[in-house]
Enzyme design. Structure first.
Site, PDB file in Angstrom:
ATOM      1  N   ASP A 193      29.365  46.296  39.077  1.00 36.16           N
ATOM      2  CA  ASP A 193      28.810  45.348  38.108  1.00 36.16           C
ATOM      3  C   ASP A 193      29.540  44.024  38.289  1.00 36.16           C
ATOM      4  O   ASP A 193      30.381  43.639  37.476  1.00 36.16           O
ATOM      5  CB  ASP A 193      28.988  45.887  36.685  1.00 36.16           C
ATOM      6  CG  ASP A 193      28.333  45.002  35.631  1.00 36.16           C
ATOM      7  OD1 ASP A 193      27.582  44.079  36.011  1.00 36.16           O
ATOM      8  OD2 ASP A 193      28.580  45.213  34.436  1.00 36.16           O
TER       9      ASP A 193
ATOM     10  N   TYR B 262      34.702  46.479  39.716  1.00 41.27           N
ATOM     11  CA  TYR B 262      34.527  45.404  38.723  1.00 41.27           C
ATOM     12  C   TYR B 262      34.398  46.044  37.337  1.00 41.27           C
ATOM     13  O   TYR B 262      33.530  45.690  36.544  1.00 41.27           O
ATOM     14  CB  TYR B 262      33.271  44.573  38.994  1.00 41.27           C
ATOM     15  CG  TYR B 262      33.147  43.999  40.385  1.00 41.27           C
ATOM     16  CD1 TYR B 262      33.720  42.768  40.708  1.00 41.27           C
ATOM     17  CD2 TYR B 262      32.432  44.664  41.375  1.00 41.27           C
ATOM     18  CE1 TYR B 262      33.586  42.224  41.981  1.00 41.27           C
ATOM     19  CE2 TYR B 262      32.294  44.127  42.655  1.00 41.27           C
ATOM     20  CZ  TYR B 262      32.872  42.905  42.939  1.00 41.27           C
ATOM     21  OH  TYR B 262      32.732  42.365  44.194  1.00 41.27           O
TER      22      TYR B 262
ATOM     23  N   CYS C 287      23.493  40.686  37.081  1.00 43.60           N
ATOM     24  CA  CYS C 287      23.039  39.736  36.066  1.00 43.60           C
ATOM     25  C   CYS C 287      22.379  38.517  36.695  1.00 43.60           C
ATOM     26  O   CYS C 287      22.030  37.568  35.974  1.00 43.60           O
ATOM     27  CB  CYS C 287      24.205  39.305  35.173  1.00 43.60           C
ATOM     28  SG  CYS C 287      25.560  38.520  36.066  1.00 43.60           S
TER      29      CYS C 287
ATOM     30  N   GLU D 257      39.723  46.964  38.773  1.00 44.91           N
ATOM     31  CA  GLU D 257      39.490  45.631  38.197  1.00 44.91           C
ATOM     32  C   GLU D 257      40.680  44.746  38.549  1.00 44.91           C
ATOM     33  O   GLU D 257      41.828  45.187  38.507  1.00 44.91           O
ATOM     34  CB  GLU D 257      39.332  45.741  36.675  1.00 44.91           C
ATOM     35  CG  GLU D 257      39.343  44.444  35.914  1.00 44.91           C
ATOM     36  CD  GLU D 257      38.228  43.508  36.338  1.00 44.91           C
ATOM     37  OE1 GLU D 257      38.559  42.351  36.662  1.00 44.91           O
ATOM     38  OE2 GLU D 257      37.054  43.914  36.345  1.00 44.91           O
TER      39      GLU D 257
ATOM     40  N   GLN E  91      29.826  44.042  25.398  1.00 44.01           N
ATOM     41  CA  GLN E  91      28.444  43.623  25.612  1.00 44.01           C
ATOM     42  C   GLN E  91      27.881  42.947  24.361  1.00 44.01           C
ATOM     43  O   GLN E  91      27.991  43.461  23.259  1.00 44.01           O
ATOM     44  CB  GLN E  91      27.584  44.825  25.994  1.00 44.01           C
ATOM     45  CG  GLN E  91      27.865  45.377  27.374  1.00 44.01           C
ATOM     46  CD  GLN E  91      27.334  44.487  28.494  1.00 44.01           C
ATOM     47  OE1 GLN E  91      26.676  43.476  28.260  1.00 44.01           O
ATOM     48  NE2 GLN E  91      27.609  44.866  29.731  1.00 44.01           N
TER      49      GLN E  91
END
Length: 544
Positions: free
Chosen positions: A382, A313, A409, A334, A284
């Site tokens: 996410d 994810y 996002c 993932e 991040q």
């Protein structure tokens, strides 16, 4: 009807998702960068489309009460920070309204349970990663900075208020080295020259700094001098690496790294977990606000220690690992193999023993959990900016978790996906915007979804071998699959090969179907090229 270069007076009444002010002329919406709600101004029309137009602020007649003096001289040309000319309170109001508008207009929701936006403690120096493109100026000297809005024209930048001061010192030392060494500058059009990008990372908690030079070559002129100058300018530096990118591409990093000095990674701490960060690893960008975001997601997950948590994810595992101590078991999924490997390493490094990470998408995770008789109690998702595929949401709903925590996002794709979740009998319990990137147009959102009437559902156990055939099997016959593969690939495939690939994909075959009755029979395995063709056929017939 307005036309290019027209001047008109107007008041800015709203903002676009990209941070431009909105006013109207002749009934048409005009988008004007660098303005604020409440500005009374003169606008020059620069482009007219069918339903809207773009304008430029020509004169500010009456400033908005939200206005403040910009603290960055290149905020306008750079375009990265669209809100440096207004107060932070005004910026947070705009971002909150952006989330609300998307949920109302795209999702069709009313009475949205919005919680106050979680603002950042600082609008400056919060980024822990920086990648500066390098080019030649008109006078033939190196320039380095950021691309201007919607272009590949570099705005030469000697400081950025979003980056830590240590990056400025490293960049200036790099500039000085280039002048002394005479190392050539990469030319995109000719695919010649060496220096492409300067890429830097730092650990907010650890203080470690990594400098990475991206080059169209395997060696730099004066590498020893570069190391010396960087170490003198940046005592905090712990590693200097050369990234080799010789491809004609806009992708910043190549695959190969060579360490010039120190170590090729840095360490940092997030949510009491330590992460090792390489140039390629995801981490991040705003560590402080990432903790705020993850803590809100954990609050919404409501873990008591008895739950199985599924992190879809999951990337390198940061969100799930931050919650692992509160769950009975963590399962991450993932699709990128390198990210899964990083997630496993991060779990081992932090002594997290109740986590496992699967390489695959949501359907893969669902199949594996079903076959093992597991059902996640809570799912955290996410997804990337494009949001979730409809099939992923359907898969999540089929697993029937009591709670889903959606970290987004992009408010627009979030609203679209929430609309499908509500159609799948999930209710929106809470919505919290989080400002991860102050000054920019971006805003994150965390949403809690709960299963409607979960207490009234009846658990039904179906044993697949008691059914004559699965729903997937009924979609296409073996002859149809054979015909598809032959027509598209020119390959002949047997029923045995098709059955093998169907079992591999979790499509349960009928008992003893295509299985030899000889105990010691040697069964030929499907060749890779035929497996790929059969997989394509199964996707074509929507069986996987």
């Amino acid at each position: 009807m307005i036309k290019k270069n027209d001047l008109f007076e107007a008041e800015i009444t709203a903002m676009t998702a990209e941070g431009s002010g909105i006013c109207r002329a002749d009934g048409m919406a005009v988008f004007v960068p660098g303005t604020a709600v409440g500005d009374r101004c003169v606008v020059r029309v620069v482009k007219v489309l069918k339903k809207y137009a773009f304008g430029r602020l020509e004169e500010l007649l009456t400033p908005s009460p939200d206005r403040t003096t910009p603290d960055c001289p290149i905020a306008g040309p750079c375009g990265g920070c669209v809100y440096r000319h207004i107060t932070y309170e005004a910026e947070l109001k705009i971002k909150t309204q952006r989330v609300r508008d998307a949920l109302e207009r795209i999702g069709g929701f009313e009475n949205i349970p919005m919680e106050p936006i979680l603002g950042a403690p600082s609008r400056t120096r919060y980024r822990n990663k920086c990648q500066l493109p390098i080019g030649l100026s008109k006078n033939g000297e190196m320039q380095m900075g950021f691309y201007a809005v919607n272009s590949h024209r570099i705005i030469d930048t000697h400081t950025c208020l979003l980056q830590p001061e240590v990056f400025d010192r490293a960049a200036e030392a790099f500039r000085a080295w280039q002048k002394l060494s005479g190392e050539s500058i990469y030319d995109e059009a000719a695919h010649s020259g060496v220096l492409r990008h300067l890429y830097m990372r730092c650990g907010e908690k650890s203080g470690e700094v990594l400098v990475c030079i991206v080059a169209n070559g395997v060696k730099l002129h004066g590498e020893d001098l570069l190391v010396k100058m960087l170490r003198e300018a940046v005592p905090e530096i712990t590693g200097i690496v050369l990234n080799i990118n010789r491809e004609r591409t806009n992708v910043v990093l190549g695959r190969e790294l060579r360490t010039l000095w120190g170590k090729p990674t840095i360490r940092d701490t997030l949510c009491r977990l330590e992460f090792e960060i390489s140039p390629h690893a995801f981490y991040q960008v705003n560590r402080t606000q990432a903790e705020v975001l993850y803590n809100k997601a954990a609050e919404y997950a409501g873990l008591t220690g008895a739950e199985t948590l599924l992190d879809l994810y999951c990337g390198t595992g940061t969100i799930g690992l931050s919650m692992a101590s509160r769950a009975k078991k963590l399962i991450g999924a993932e699709i990128i193999p390198s990210a899964v490997e990083n997630a496993r390493k991060n779990a081992a490094h932090n002594h997290v023993t109740n986590a496992e990470f699967l390489c695959g998408d949501a359907k893969d995770a669902a199949r594996i959990l079903y076959e093992r008789g597991e059902r996640p109690d809570v799912i955290v998702i996410d997804p990337p900016r494009k949001g979730c595929d409809a099939a992923v949401i359907t898969t999540i709903a089929a697993m029937r978790p009591t709670r889903v925590v959606y970290v987004s996002c992009d408010p627009a794709t979030l609203a679209r996906d929430l609309k499908q979740f509500t159609a799948e009998d999930y209710n929106i319990e809470a919505v919290t915007p989080v400002d991860m990137f102050p000054g920019t147009a971006h805003v994150e959102t965390v949403v809690l979804l709960s299963k409607l009437k979960v207490d009234h559902h009846i658990e039904i156990e179906l044993k697949m071998d008691e059914l004559d055939l699965t729903a997937a099997e009924s979609k296409a016959t073996y002859d149809e699959i054979k015909a598809y593969v032959l027509n598209k690939y020119g390959l002949k495939v047997s029923q045995l090969y098709i059955a093998q690939i169907k079992r591999k994909c979790g499509i349960i075959e009928r008992k003893n179907y295509n299985v030899s009755k000889k105990e010691d029979a040697k069964v030929p395995q499907c060749p890779p090229e035929k497996e790929a063709a059969i997989m394509d056929a199964l996707k074509h017939f929507q069986m996987i």
